[in-house]
Motif scaffolding. Structure first.
Motif, short mmCIF file in Angstrom:
data_model
loop_
_atom_site.label_atom_id
_atom_site.label_comp_id
_atom_site.label_asym_id
_atom_site.label_seq_id
_atom_site.Cartn_x
_atom_site.Cartn_y
_atom_site.Cartn_z
N LEU A 106 0.71 -6.08 -1.40
CA LEU A 106 0.77 -7.49 -1.75
C LEU A 106 2.17 -7.98 -2.10
O LEU A 106 2.35 -9.17 -2.34
CB LEU A 106 -0.19 -7.78 -2.91
N ASN A 107 3.15 -7.11 -2.14
CA ASN A 107 4.52 -7.53 -2.40
C ASN A 107 5.48 -6.61 -1.66
O ASN A 107 5.10 -5.56 -1.18
CB ASN A 107 4.82 -7.54 -3.91
N SER A 108 6.74 -7.03 -1.58
CA SER A 108 7.72 -6.22 -0.87
C SER A 108 8.64 -5.47 -1.82
O SER A 108 9.64 -4.90 -1.39
CB SER A 108 8.55 -7.11 0.06
N ARG A 109 8.33 -5.45 -3.09
CA ARG A 109 9.12 -4.70 -4.07
C ARG A 109 8.58 -3.28 -4.18
O ARG A 109 7.40 -3.04 -3.99
CB ARG A 109 9.05 -5.37 -5.44
N TRP A 110 9.47 -2.35 -4.52
CA TRP A 110 9.07 -0.96 -4.73
C TRP A 110 8.39 -0.88 -6.09
O TRP A 110 8.98 -1.22 -7.10
CB TRP A 110 10.28 -0.05 -4.64
N LEU A 111 7.13 -0.44 -6.12
CA LEU A 111 6.31 -0.36 -7.32
C LEU A 111 6.18 -1.70 -8.03
O LEU A 111 6.00 -1.76 -9.23
CB LEU A 111 6.85 0.70 -8.29
N ALA A 112 6.30 -2.78 -7.27
CA ALA A 112 6.17 -4.16 -7.76
C ALA A 112 7.24 -4.52 -8.78
O ALA A 112 7.13 -5.51 -9.47
CB ALA A 112 4.79 -4.41 -8.34
#
Length: 100
Positions: free
Chosen positions: A23-29
């Motif tokens: 659901l997001n493109s960040r590592w570990l949100a």
């Protein structure tokens, strides 16, 4: 905390954790990155989050009493369940085509 509440807490945490990588493109949100994540990064995040949810379940089981020893069948079943819970996030990221 009652056993029923701890079971529902682990289930809710598993649902959120299984879909979080997609659901997001960040590592570990948390850690920002440029561009989209590769599929192997999603898989690594899924494995790490599976272990974290398992550790949370283990801690809740320990607080409720004695820990029951588990065999490989338990981990195979819970891993398959975690992947099944991740299916909506996978569909949203890879199979749902946005217009525009």
């Amino acid at each position: 905390m009652s056993h029923t509440l701890s079971v529902w807490l682990v289930i809710a945490a598993a649902i959120v954790a299984a879909n979080l990588p997609f659901l997001n493109s960040r590592w570990l949100a948390v850690i920002p990155r440029q561009g989209r994540k590769a599929l192997w990064m999603h898989a690594a995040e899924l494995l790490l989050l599976y272990l974290l949810v398992g550790a949370m379940g283990l801690a809740l089981e320990q607080s409720g009493g004695q820990i029951y020893p588990q065999g490989w069948e338990f981990y195979a079943t819970t891993g398959a369940l975690f992947l099944t819970l991740a299916f909506p996030g996978f569909v949203y990221r890879y199979l749902f085509h946005r217009r525009g």
